[in-house]
Design a protein around this motif. Structure first.
Motif, short mmCIF file in Angstrom:
data_model
loop_
_atom_site.label_atom_id
_atom_site.label_comp_id
_atom_site.label_asym_id
_atom_site.label_seq_id
_atom_site.Cartn_x
_atom_site.Cartn_y
_atom_site.Cartn_z
N LEU A 45 0.84 -1.20 0.00
CA LEU A 45 0.00 0.00 0.00
C LEU A 45 0.87 1.25 0.00
CD1 LEU A 45 -2.69 -1.03 2.63
CD2 LEU A 45 -3.04 -0.76 0.18
N PRO A 46 0.36 2.31 -0.57
CA PRO A 46 1.14 3.56 -0.57
C PRO A 46 1.17 4.20 0.81
CG PRO A 46 -1.02 3.93 -1.51
CD PRO A 46 -0.90 2.46 -1.29
N VAL A 47 2.25 4.92 1.08
CA VAL A 47 2.32 5.70 2.31
C VAL A 47 1.61 7.03 2.05
CG1 VAL A 47 3.85 6.95 3.87
CG2 VAL A 47 4.44 4.65 3.12
N LEU A 48 0.75 7.40 3.00
CA LEU A 48 -0.04 8.62 2.87
C LEU A 48 0.51 9.72 3.76
CD1 LEU A 48 -3.63 7.07 2.97
CD2 LEU A 48 -2.15 7.40 1.00
N ARG A 59 2.38 10.28 -0.65
CA ARG A 59 3.65 10.99 -0.47
C ARG A 59 4.42 10.98 -1.78
NH1 ARG A 59 7.02 9.41 4.79
NH2 ARG A 59 8.55 10.49 3.49
N ASN A 60 4.76 12.18 -2.24
CA ASN A 60 5.42 12.30 -3.54
C ASN A 60 6.83 11.75 -3.57
OD1 ASN A 60 3.17 13.53 -4.63
ND2 ASN A 60 3.81 15.56 -3.95
N LEU A 78 -3.11 1.69 9.23
CA LEU A 78 -3.90 1.58 8.00
C LEU A 78 -4.98 2.67 8.00
CD1 LEU A 78 -4.65 -0.09 5.45
CD2 LEU A 78 -6.22 -1.38 6.91
N ILE A 79 -5.02 3.42 6.90
CA ILE A 79 -6.09 4.40 6.69
C ILE A 79 -6.97 3.89 5.56
CG2 ILE A 79 -6.68 6.76 6.00
CD1 ILE A 79 -3.98 7.66 7.01
N SER A 104 -0.12 5.13 7.12
CA SER A 104 0.44 6.40 7.57
C SER A 104 1.34 6.17 8.76
CB SER A 104 -0.68 7.37 7.97
OG SER A 104 -1.24 6.98 9.20
N SER A 105 2.17 7.14 9.05
CA SER A 105 3.05 7.06 10.20
C SER A 105 2.22 7.10 11.48
CB SER A 105 4.05 8.22 10.19
OG SER A 105 3.46 9.36 10.76
N PRO A 106 2.79 6.63 12.59
CA PRO A 106 2.04 6.63 13.86
C PRO A 106 1.75 8.03 14.40
CG PRO A 106 4.31 5.92 14.19
CD PRO A 106 4.10 5.97 12.72
N ALA A 107 2.29 9.07 13.74
CA ALA A 107 2.02 10.43 14.20
C ALA A 107 0.57 10.84 13.94
CB ALA A 107 2.95 11.41 13.49
N TYR A 108 -0.12 10.07 13.08
CA TYR A 108 -1.50 10.40 12.74
C TYR A 108 -2.48 9.58 13.56
CZ TYR A 108 0.62 12.70 8.72
OH TYR A 108 1.39 13.52 7.92
N THR A 109 -3.58 10.20 13.91
CA THR A 109 -4.69 9.49 14.56
C THR A 109 -5.77 9.27 13.52
OG1 THR A 109 -4.23 10.41 16.73
CG2 THR A 109 -6.46 9.62 16.34
N VAL A 110 -6.22 8.04 13.40
CA VAL A 110 -7.22 7.65 12.40
C VAL A 110 -8.56 7.47 13.10
CG1 VAL A 110 -7.82 6.01 10.59
CG2 VAL A 110 -5.41 6.50 11.08
N LEU A 111 -9.58 8.13 12.60
CA LEU A 111 -10.90 8.11 13.23
C LEU A 111 -11.93 7.46 12.32
CD1 LEU A 111 -10.91 11.76 14.61
CD2 LEU A 111 -10.35 9.68 15.86
N ASN A 112 -12.64 6.49 12.86
CA ASN A 112 -13.67 5.79 12.11
C ASN A 112 -15.04 6.32 12.55
OD1 ASN A 112 -14.10 3.74 10.11
ND2 ASN A 112 -15.12 2.55 11.70
N PRO A 113 -15.86 6.86 11.61
CA PRO A 113 -17.14 7.45 12.01
C PRO A 113 -18.18 6.40 12.39
CG PRO A 113 -16.86 7.55 9.63
CD PRO A 113 -15.58 7.04 10.17
N SER A 114 -19.04 6.78 13.34
CA SER A 114 -20.14 5.89 13.74
C SER A 114 -21.31 6.09 12.79
CB SER A 114 -20.57 6.23 15.17
OG SER A 114 -21.28 7.46 15.18
N ASN A 115 -22.41 5.32 13.03
CA ASN A 115 -23.57 5.42 12.15
C ASN A 115 -24.41 6.68 12.42
OD1 ASN A 115 -24.71 4.76 14.59
ND2 ASN A 115 -25.47 2.75 13.95
N LEU A 116 -23.97 7.52 13.38
CA LEU A 116 -24.63 8.80 13.63
C LEU A 116 -24.05 9.91 12.76
CD1 LEU A 116 -24.74 8.76 17.55
CD2 LEU A 116 -26.61 8.22 15.97
#
Length: 421
Positions: A45-48, A59-60, A78-79, A104-116
């Motif tokens: 997978l590509p790095v974002l 990432r270019n 994984l994003i 992505s690097s661990p510096a990013y926080t990945v958020l998964n939206p709920s059904n609301l």
């Protein structure tokens, strides 16, 4: 018509810790609406990367087809498409929606939206001034050590509309975004048109069939190659001595234009300064005249604009001032020529210095330019000016849409204005 009841709370609204919100809306925390996910992705997978202007992008500097070593990227996350991403360690502003999948690097926080959550609605909410101010209030540390803890992030309170209303609000804002995008495309197309016209008009002219070879390349036989010094009664540098102790207020002073005010064929005067009348009088010979050319000396040497009538007798700071002979050349033609790709390339070659290039009086004086008849110069300048006016019109239209979007976001995302669902 809405009426005020219950100690100032409008009909159809209720008072909450978020203030007055529609009765159908709820107060929720970000932690209730988004799950902090940390799946690890070690596939091909590509790095974002997350950028403030372009959202989530590849990432270019990396080959997106490379197969990564699992050990070297074991902490990468994984994003997935449809999730939101924020850098809590180096906060830039807002959250970014991901329309692509990668790691992505661990510096990013990945958020998964709920059904609301309607993700289109939250694309706008997370970029709103109100929400970004909330995020800034959670920042700890100073300078490069700034960060937002997820513990603080997840307790941010939001006024949440029902899903159907979220969708309707997102559709309205999306419609404005489409208008902004369409206008941007018109701007780019018109700029391309101008580029092509400059290439044609400043090299081939209007209606010419016979050409000759010169040191500037092929030009119409009726045209001449002239040095800049032959076309101007003066080429000087504006005030070059320290002006700091001579600054004063607008009503007491004389305007002084600086390099940052000079753009291609335009003067931007939002941040001009003013010098004392006494200091102006001491530099009387450097005063500007209508039709003069102002040319940037350093940084972006060669960028040129024409002095309008309303700026006559003002001053400039360390810019090049040229006064064309009005019976020989059209000032606007000269400015368009100097700002054209051909003119820029010639001026670049004349500029001295290393990293910080500098254009001086001597270099500009020896600058060579192809000169049509005065009548043809004026016609060429008029054509290019009309295209510039069209670009300016589109840019003003875009600015109106941006202001409209800003106002709508302020009203719709807070429930101050309701939409019909």
């Amino acid at each position: 018509m809405m009426v005020t009841v219950n100690k100032g709370v409008r009909e159809g609204y209720k008072l909450t810790e978020m203030g007055e919100i529609p009765v159908e809306w709820e107060v929720k925390t970000t932690g209730e609406l988004f799950e902090n996910v940390s799946k690890k992705g070690f596939e091909q997978l590509p790095v974002l990367s997350v950028t403030q202007d372009n959202g989530v992008v590849y990432r270019n500097d990396l080959d997106i087809n490379i197969k990564y070593d699992k050990n070297s990227l074991k902490s990468y996350k994984l994003i997935e498409e449809g999730q939101f991403v924020i850098s809590l360690r180096s906060f830039q502003g807002g959250l970014e929606y991901s329309s692509i999948t990668g790691i992505s690097s661990p510096a990013y926080t990945v958020l998964n939206p709920s059904n609301l959550v309607n993700v289109d609605y939250f694309k706008y909410l997370f970029k709103s001034f109100w929400f970004i101010e909330k995020l800034k209030g959670s920042i700890v540390g100073i300078r490069d050590g700034k960060q937002i803890s997820f513990t603080d992030f997840k307790v941010i309170k939001l006024a949440l509309p029902p899903l159907k209303e979220q969708q309707k609000i997102a559709e309205i804002l999306s419609t404005v975004d489409e208008q902004i995008e369409n206008t941007e495309q018109l701007i780019e197309k018109t700029k391309e048109l101008k580029k092509g016209l400059m290439q044609q008009l400043l090299i081939k002219g209007i209606g010419h069939t016979e050409f000759k070879q010169t040191e500037l390349g092929e030009i119409p036989v009726e045209w001449e190659v002239r040095e800049f010094s032959e076309l101007c009664s003066r080429i000087i540098v504006g005030i070059a001595s320290s002006t700091a102790e001579h600054y004063t207020s607008k009503d007491l002073g004389v305007m002084i234009v600086r390099n940052q005010n000079i753009k291609e064929n335009h003067l931007y005067l939002d941040d001009v300064l003013y010098i004392s009348k006494e200091f102006d009088l001491n530099n009387e010979k450097k005063r500007l005249r209508e039709g003069d050319l102002l040319t940037v000396r350093t940084g972006y040497p060669g960028v040129t604009c024409v002095v309008p009538k309303e700026l006559e007798n003002t001053q400039t700071f360390t810019t090049l001032i040229s006064s064309p002979y009005q019976d020989k050349v059209d000032s606007n033609y000269l400015a368009y020529y100097m700002n054209s790709p051909l003119g820029k390339n010639q001026l670049k070659q004349l500029s001295a210095g290393g990293a910080q290039q500098n254009l001086n009086v001597s270099s500009l004086s020896s600058y060579k330019i192809s000169v049509p008849s005065l009548k043809e110069q004026q016609k060429i300048a008029s054509i290019l000016s009309s295209v510039d006016e069209q670009i300016e019109s589109y840019e003003q239209e875009k600015e109106k849409y941006l202001e409209l979007k800003k106002g709508l976001m302020q009203q719709l995302l807070t429930g101050k204005i309701r939409v019909t669902v």
